[in-house]
Motif scaffolding. Sequence first.
Motif, short mmCIF file in Angstrom:
data_model
loop_
_atom_site.label_atom_id
_atom_site.label_comp_id
_atom_site.label_asym_id
_atom_site.label_seq_id
_atom_site.Cartn_x
_atom_site.Cartn_y
_atom_site.Cartn_z
N ALA A 317 0.81 -1.22 0.00
CA ALA A 317 0.00 0.00 0.00
C ALA A 317 0.84 1.27 0.00
N SER A 319 2.96 4.07 -1.52
CA SER A 319 3.07 4.61 -2.87
C SER A 319 4.52 4.57 -3.35
N GLU A 320 4.70 4.11 -4.58
CA GLU A 320 6.04 4.08 -5.16
C GLU A 320 6.58 5.48 -5.42
N ASP A 321 5.66 6.46 -5.49
CA ASP A 321 6.13 7.83 -5.70
C ASP A 321 7.03 8.30 -4.56
#
Length: 438
Positions: A317, A319-321
Amino acid sequence: MELRRDLSDLRKITFFSSSFMGLSHIVFLKDYIKGAFFILCEVLFLCFLPSILGKLTGLVTLGSPHPELPIKMRDNSIFMMIDGILVLALVAFFVIVYVLSIKSARAQYREYCRTGCFRSQKELLESTLGKSFPIFGLTPAFVIIVIFVVVPLVFSVLVAFTNYSDPSHIPPNNTVDWVGFENFTQLLVGDNAWSVGFLRVVIWTLAWAFLATFTCYFGGLIVAVWLKEINFHISPVFRFIFILPYAVPSVVSMLVWKNLLNGSFGIVNRTLMHIGLISQPIPWLGTPIMAQFTCVMVNLWAGFGYFMLLSLGTMTAISEDMNEAARIDGANKRQLFAHITLPLVLYQTLPLIIMSFAHNVNNFGAIYFLTNGAPTVADSTTTLAGGTDILVTWIYKLTITLMKYNYASVIAVMIFIVLAPFAIWQFRQTKAYKEGSL
């Protein structure tokens, strides 16, 4: 009888309602259905009052010894205690209904002062059924909880204040007496083997709970990070393999490990000796320190898979950002884990860590089926508490083998007193249970 509409008769309504349940509803408020119900409740209570007083007297005295009578006809102190607790629950329920009847009469009088008229019997019936529907719907569940949860809990606590133990105070052959805090004194501050054994078991229980929780959580977290970093299609296979120990019933796993780690013919020792790593068998379960270390390691093998899946789900869950932005700023993998992954995973899973700690304090199977509390130590002859016994396994031995129900109850009460406030406080401190952000 006429009522004034300026609330000046509120004291009169309260007096009549307090004098006899439902009396104000019948005499002043013209609510005959509700009044009849409340009157019926008090009449039934008064009819059973002699029996109620007898049960309460039995709870206070716990019976008297009658050696001249056959055993079946003697007073059974334990049954008298249970009956007394049930009667106390009934009295508490009656008091609640009594208070509700007074509040109902006062509320209806206020409504009369506001509207200037009484509602019809049909309107009163519909209103009563509508308001009481949730109460009647929850009553069966409430009664079941009181009988099967509250009463046993209260009984377990009260036993700690008695001398209910073998050989002289086991009903129905003998009676049980109230002894106050004598059991607590003997276990907590007494200068005997019981107090020494209790202190030793408490220290090991807390150490076991902390180590079992810490190793399983961070072991599962580390494995989850490794699996997340693996980009091969084989990673689901590893996830399946690592969760197998958690999926297998613990009693089976612990009994298998008990045989594998046997000091004389266990496969682990035989294998290590065969390949030349050791020259003498290792007493995995033979000494207290080694057995405690083995318990923690086997529990790690059995329990890390749960936290691995939990951590994997939480990391999915994230975020890859956030990770990409950190990489652009020059963060390496260790910094990504320390400043992004670990805080976010802890934020989501800290309540479960606390629950795991509470579970490990009472983790009966992991200790009992692996070591059965062994090996023996200096006070084991008297207390029957072995070197790896935790409080809950010691309670089992006290009740099943020694029949020291009073000491077992004291230990159970102490577990609750220490663990419950700690768990509640920790839950209230976690950010996951507070409004706001990280």
